[in-house]
Design an enzyme around this catalytic site. Sequence first.
Site, mmCIF file in Angstrom:
data_model
loop_
_atom_site.group_PDB
_atom_site.id
_atom_site.type_symbol
_atom_site.label_atom_id
_atom_site.label_comp_id
_atom_site.label_asym_id
_atom_site.label_seq_id
_atom_site.Cartn_x
_atom_site.Cartn_y
_atom_site.Cartn_z
ATOM 1 N N GLY A 12 -1.995 38.530 -77.197
ATOM 2 C CA GLY A 12 -0.752 38.143 -77.847
ATOM 3 C C GLY A 12 -0.330 39.012 -79.013
ATOM 4 N N ASN A 14 1.797 41.436 -78.771
ATOM 5 C CA ASN A 14 3.263 41.544 -78.630
ATOM 6 C C ASN A 14 3.931 40.266 -79.138
ATOM 7 O OD1 ASN A 14 4.188 44.112 -77.401
ATOM 8 N ND2 ASN A 14 2.708 43.583 -75.838
ATOM 9 N N LEU A 81 0.619 37.527 -67.059
ATOM 10 C CA LEU A 81 0.067 38.086 -65.813
ATOM 11 C C LEU A 81 0.210 37.153 -64.619
ATOM 12 C CD1 LEU A 81 -3.112 39.839 -67.250
ATOM 13 C CD2 LEU A 81 -0.894 40.836 -66.685
ATOM 14 N N ASN A 98 10.791 41.501 -69.941
ATOM 15 C CA ASN A 98 9.378 41.863 -69.780
ATOM 16 C C ASN A 98 9.135 43.207 -70.451
ATOM 17 O OD1 ASN A 98 6.676 41.706 -68.646
ATOM 18 N ND2 ASN A 98 7.313 43.321 -67.253
ATOM 19 N N HIS A 100 6.726 46.488 -70.198
ATOM 20 C CA HIS A 100 5.775 47.138 -69.301
ATOM 21 C C HIS A 100 5.280 48.414 -69.992
ATOM 22 C CE1 HIS A 100 3.859 48.187 -65.534
ATOM 23 N NE2 HIS A 100 4.295 49.420 -65.730
ATOM 24 N N ASP A 141 8.890 44.671 -61.774
ATOM 25 C CA ASP A 141 9.191 45.800 -62.698
ATOM 26 C C ASP A 141 10.459 46.542 -62.279
ATOM 27 O OD1 ASP A 141 5.663 46.577 -62.963
ATOM 28 O OD2 ASP A 141 6.919 45.221 -64.149
#
Length: 197
Positions: A12, A14, A81, A98, A100, A141
Amino acid sequence: MVKIAVLISGSGTNLQSIIDAVQNKEINGEIVLVASNRKKAYGLERAKNAGIKAEWIKDEEVLIKRLQEEQVELIVLAGYLAIVSEKLINLYENRIMNIHPSLIPSFCGPGFYGIHVHEHAFKRGVKVSGATVHFVSTVVDGGPIILQKAIDIKDAKTPEEIQEKILNNVEHKLLVEAVKLYCDGKLEVENERVIIK
Ligand code: GRF
């Protein structure tokens, strides 16, 4: 004030960058829910420490119910995930972000998550990599790209070194910037492309 939910599966960091940016008023939003598909995700502790609802939710139907109960407007996947279903994506079209850890379309798609992304980048010998924040679509993605930032990785000796450099030098700032733009009403999607107003 945009109501934000952050979905996590791991440490966590981010998430923490978003919590900090909300607290210092850089982001004009409120994190109303942090949910993890993994009970032991340290990110749940981070949320609790910040006084934010932190819930372990395994079942997507329960997740959808909780998102609606909290009147969530923006969902941020921060190292989440689990697979996001078409149902959830359609309910929150261009309202699920999201991050990536590569420059999409490089090193992304099914199986490219966490350290695996950087293992491929290392093996390929790319001299730059970075991170991408995008809206989530039904293509893994593959949604409209919001922001990207590249960094030099030519001196990296291991995939772990690449991961650490991108996570700490790129991801945290890039995700905060993307959430801020959304909360400031500056993101528009036209023909699968994001326009920053
Ligand atoms: C990191 O591997 C990051 O590259 C990716 O998912 C993981 C999240 O890390 N976005 P953290 O849980 O936010 O620290």
